[in-house]
Scaffold this active site. Structure first.
Site, mmCIF file in Angstrom:
data_model
loop_
_atom_site.group_PDB
_atom_site.id
_atom_site.type_symbol
_atom_site.label_atom_id
_atom_site.label_comp_id
_atom_site.label_asym_id
_atom_site.label_seq_id
_atom_site.Cartn_x
_atom_site.Cartn_y
_atom_site.Cartn_z
ATOM 1 C CE LYS A 1 -1.399 -4.546 3.338
ATOM 2 N NZ LYS A 1 -1.741 -5.651 3.008
ATOM 3 C CB SER B 1 -0.642 -0.124 1.755
ATOM 4 O OG SER B 1 -1.711 0.608 1.461
ATOM 5 C CE1 TYR C 1 -4.327 -2.560 5.838
ATOM 6 C CE2 TYR C 1 -3.715 0.091 4.989
ATOM 7 C CZ TYR C 1 -3.941 -1.974 5.066
ATOM 8 O OH TYR C 1 -4.155 -1.746 3.603
HETATM 9 P P1 NAD Z 1 -11.534 -6.675 1.477
HETATM 10 O O1 NAD Z 1 -11.751 -6.629 2.832
HETATM 11 O O2 NAD Z 1 -12.532 -6.589 0.582
HETATM 12 O O3 NAD Z 1 -10.226 -8.110 0.855
HETATM 13 C C1 NAD Z 1 -10.308 -8.898 2.006
HETATM 14 C C2 NAD Z 1 -10.523 -10.592 1.721
HETATM 15 O O4 NAD Z 1 -9.919 -11.249 2.120
HETATM 16 C C3 NAD Z 1 -11.978 -10.406 2.441
HETATM 17 O O5 NAD Z 1 -12.539 -10.915 1.751
HETATM 18 C C4 NAD Z 1 -11.417 -10.773 3.178
HETATM 19 O O6 NAD Z 1 -12.652 -11.946 3.687
HETATM 20 C C5 NAD Z 1 -10.114 -11.509 3.659
HETATM 21 N N1 NAD Z 1 -9.390 -11.991 4.606
HETATM 22 C C6 NAD Z 1 -9.008 -11.260 5.983
HETATM 23 N N2 NAD Z 1 -8.221 -12.164 6.888
HETATM 24 C C7 NAD Z 1 -8.383 -13.391 6.040
HETATM 25 C C8 NAD Z 1 -7.934 -14.715 6.793
HETATM 26 N N3 NAD Z 1 -6.662 -14.253 7.833
HETATM 27 N N4 NAD Z 1 -8.134 -15.509 5.944
HETATM 28 C C9 NAD Z 1 -8.637 -15.384 4.612
HETATM 29 N N5 NAD Z 1 -9.118 -14.592 4.426
HETATM 30 C C10 NAD Z 1 -9.199 -13.841 5.208
HETATM 31 O O7 NAD Z 1 -10.076 -5.888 1.257
HETATM 32 P P2 NAD Z 1 -9.619 -5.344 -0.579
HETATM 33 O O8 NAD Z 1 -9.599 -3.949 -0.653
HETATM 34 O O9 NAD Z 1 -9.989 -6.111 -1.289
HETATM 35 O O10 NAD Z 1 -7.950 -5.460 -0.403
HETATM 36 C C11 NAD Z 1 -6.885 -6.336 -1.017
HETATM 37 C C12 NAD Z 1 -5.705 -5.621 -0.318
HETATM 38 O O11 NAD Z 1 -5.329 -5.067 -0.705
HETATM 39 C C13 NAD Z 1 -5.576 -5.646 1.297
HETATM 40 O O12 NAD Z 1 -4.251 -6.735 1.974
HETATM 41 C C14 NAD Z 1 -5.500 -4.362 1.784
HETATM 42 O O13 NAD Z 1 -4.890 -4.755 2.859
HETATM 43 C C15 NAD Z 1 -4.903 -4.261 0.273
HETATM 44 N N6 NAD Z 1 -4.802 -2.609 -0.205
HETATM 45 C C16 NAD Z 1 -5.729 -2.513 -0.505
HETATM 46 C C17 NAD Z 1 -6.092 -1.189 -0.530
HETATM 47 C C18 NAD Z 1 -7.906 -0.513 -0.416
HETATM 48 O O14 NAD Z 1 -8.182 1.159 0.217
HETATM 49 N N7 NAD Z 1 -8.727 -1.235 -0.293
HETATM 50 C C19 NAD Z 1 -5.048 0.047 -0.377
HETATM 51 C C20 NAD Z 1 -3.793 -0.826 0.111
HETATM 52 C C21 NAD Z 1 -3.902 -2.020 0.133
HETATM 53 C C1 WQD Z 2 -9.696 10.484 0.968
HETATM 54 C C2 WQD Z 2 -9.777 10.886 0.992
HETATM 55 C C3 WQD Z 2 -10.160 11.910 3.836
HETATM 56 C C4 WQD Z 2 -14.500 9.608 3.966
HETATM 57 C C5 WQD Z 2 -7.247 4.689 3.162
HETATM 58 C C6 WQD Z 2 -5.484 4.270 4.266
HETATM 59 C C7 WQD Z 2 -4.743 3.464 3.382
HETATM 60 C C8 WQD Z 2 -5.368 2.582 1.650
HETATM 61 C C9 WQD Z 2 -6.307 3.828 0.915
HETATM 62 C C10 WQD Z 2 -4.739 0.212 2.276
HETATM 63 C C11 WQD Z 2 -9.123 11.748 2.039
HETATM 64 C C12 WQD Z 2 -11.161 12.247 2.820
HETATM 65 C C13 WQD Z 2 -12.389 10.203 3.353
HETATM 66 C C14 WQD Z 2 -14.854 10.389 4.614
HETATM 67 C C15 WQD Z 2 -13.432 12.482 3.465
HETATM 68 N N1 WQD Z 2 -5.791 1.657 2.585
HETATM 69 N N2 WQD Z 2 -12.287 11.667 3.020
HETATM 70 N N3 WQD Z 2 -14.455 11.787 4.459
HETATM 71 O O1 WQD Z 2 -7.926 7.806 3.910
HETATM 72 O O2 WQD Z 2 -6.132 8.466 1.133
HETATM 73 O O3 WQD Z 2 -6.683 5.699 2.725
HETATM 74 O O4 WQD Z 2 -7.487 4.304 2.374
HETATM 75 O O5 WQD Z 2 -3.585 0.283 2.364
HETATM 76 O O6 WQD Z 2 -4.027 3.019 3.918
HETATM 77 O O7 WQD Z 2 -5.485 4.936 5.187
HETATM 78 O O8 WQD Z 2 -8.721 7.294 2.133
HETATM 79 O O9 WQD Z 2 -10.892 6.978 1.321
HETATM 80 O O10 WQD Z 2 -10.408 6.912 3.715
HETATM 81 O O11 WQD Z 2 -9.745 8.714 1.759
HETATM 82 O O12 WQD Z 2 -13.328 13.706 3.164
HETATM 83 O O13 WQD Z 2 -15.872 10.203 4.227
HETATM 84 O O14 WQD Z 2 -11.533 11.573 1.370
HETATM 85 O O15 WQD Z 2 -9.735 12.738 4.760
HETATM 86 O O16 WQD Z 2 -8.688 12.928 2.421
HETATM 87 P P1 WQD Z 2 -7.159 7.728 3.066
HETATM 88 P P2 WQD Z 2 -9.555 7.441 2.212
#
Ligand code: NAD
Ligand code: WQD
Length: 338
Positions: free
Chosen positions: A153, A125, A149
């Site tokens: 990572k 991330s 969190y």
């Molecule tokens: P998500 O929660 O939709 O998907 C994660 C999946 O993993 C879920 O289906 C959950 O049921 C499963 N899971 C969690 N723990 C588990 C375990 N111990 N065993 C088996 N299954 C398990 O999340 P997402 O948005 O699809 O994110 C996927 C990956 O990408 C995550 O590693 C997240 O940290 C990373 N990521 C997400 C974002 C984001 O903003 N969505 C940004 C950067 C990185």
């Molecule tokens: C985006 C912008 C908020 C909600 C997070 C995690 C990051 C990554 C992605 C996994 C910001 C603003 C948000 C709301 C708002 N995840 N906001 N009102 O914080 O950039 O990233 O998700 O790895 O680690 O921190 O994403 O969508 O929460 O926020 O004004 O109700 O929207 O302040 O500027 P963020 P976000």
């Protein structure tokens, strides 16, 4: 057919990546404990692609189950999405986050080692860049973490680096996602957060459909053009295709491969509100609230390395992100519930 184990494959990014894998002729095998997703996703994947992924319901911390999967299938690579991902919650229950994300990943890597599977792609991330000194962010920027969190990572990235030092015939790819948004263009698959959405786009979508009254905009006094936070939003299908490119380019190349997956373009909260309002053809009520603790003013990626080495570039525009997100939300007002 190349078999790819996809942990967390029924989740938001994992499910879209399964579509991209199938489109590229690969067979996804999913393990997911359904703690944040629903099995109906498998039906949707099948309807769109004509192929149903093999599905194991279970936890990546269950070593016996992982052994069974590796015995039942000749897995070539693992794409590891399974994790808990809510930043705020991770500060309340850090042990649960470390147990799930760290212990889960260790168990998975040990199972891969035992079965001779050496190709690993990890969902990292942009959070590993902490509060960057400047933008755009390149892969060489220093890393830090400000919450459990993000630290999970960062720690997993370091675990991967140590593992490669010890066994240099592995291929490990760290994909650092910026802000994934949007949905499959069919409107049948998308993001379905449980409870109140933490992230901006699903919150706006739920306001647009009438599930929530108004968006809280967290701060309008940042040093950005309109005072609201700026992020690099990337369409989830672009992100999904980035995984396939990374798999095709990196899995046969030993060593550590690190890529930003972003668009290189930042948009503010108010720009996102405007774009979504245009897509949904309705106003999105919002009010300005204080800054959210831990938020940073702005960040976006320099995605040049992925373009150069993976031949991958995000191609979907902001209006496609909002249009697809709205199609998903309006066709499925309660997400996968119905
Ligand atoms: P998500 O929660 O939709 O998907 C994660 C999946 O993993 C879920 O289906 C959950 O049921 C499963 N899971 C969690 N723990 C588990 C375990 N111990 N065993 C088996 N299954 C398990 O999340 P997402 O948005 O699809 O994110 C996927 C990956 O990408 C995550 O590693 C997240 O940290 C990373 N990521 C997400 C974002 C984001 O903003 N969505 C940004 C950067 C990185
Ligand atoms: C985006 C912008 C908020 C909600 C997070 C995690 C990051 C990554 C992605 C996994 C910001 C603003 C948000 C709301 C708002 N995840 N906001 N009102 O914080 O950039 O990233 O998700 O790895 O680690 O921190 O994403 O969508 O929460 O926020 O004004 O109700 O929207 O302040 O500027 P963020 P976000």
């Amino acid at each position: 057919m190349e078999k790819v184990l996809v942990t967390g494959g029924t989740g938001y990014i994992g499910s879209h990546t399964c579509l991209a894998l199938i489109a590229d002729g690969k067979q996804p095998i999913i393990i997911d404990n359904l703690c944040n997703s629903k099995p109906i996703v498998l039906d949707r994947i099948e309807t769109i692609s004509g192929k149903r992924p093999v599905f194991y319901e279970g936890d990546i911390r269950d070593r016996a189950l992982l052994d069974r999967i590796f015995e039942e299938h000749q897995i070539q690579s693992v794409i590891h999405f399974a994790a808990l991902k809510a930043v705020g919650e991770s500060t309340q229950v850090p042990l649960r986050y470390y147990q799930n994300n760290i212990a889960g990943t260790l168990n998975l890597l040990e199972a891969m080692q035992a079965h001779g599977v050496k190709s690993f792609i990890f969902s990292s991330s942009a959070t590993v860049y902490g509060d960057p000194a400047s933008v755009p962010i390149t892969e060489e920027f220093p890393r830090s973490a400000t919450n459990p969190y993000g630290r999970s990572k960062l720690m997993i990235e370091e675990i991967c680096e140590d593992q490669l030092k010890a066994e240099n015939d592995w291929s490990i790819t760290l994909l650092r996602y910026f802000n994934p948004v949007g949905a499959h263009e069919s409107g049948t698959m998308g993001e379905d957060p449980s409870g109140i959405p933490n992230n901006l786009m699903p919150y706006i979508a739920q306001v647009a459909i009438g599930r929530r009254d108004a968006l809280s905009v967290f701060g309008n006094d940042y040093p950005t053009a309109d005072g609201t936070g700026v992020r690099d939003y990337i369409h989830v299908m672009d992100l999904a295709e980035g995984h396939v490119k990374a798999l095709n380019v990196c899995s046969a190349k030993q060593g550590l491969h690190v890529y930003n997956l972003g668009t290189g373009q930042g948009y503010s909260v108010l720009e996102m509100v405007k774009a979504f309002s245009d897509a949904a053809a309705r106003p999105i009520p919002y009010q300005i609230e204080p800054r959210r603790p831990g938020d940073i003013a702005e960040y976006w990626a320099n995605p040049a390395k992925a373009e150069r080495e993976l031949d991958w570039k995000a191609s979907r525009t902001l209006s496609q992100m909002t249009a697809d997100s709205w199609r998903w939300q309006s066709q499925n007002p309660m997400g996968y519930e119905e």
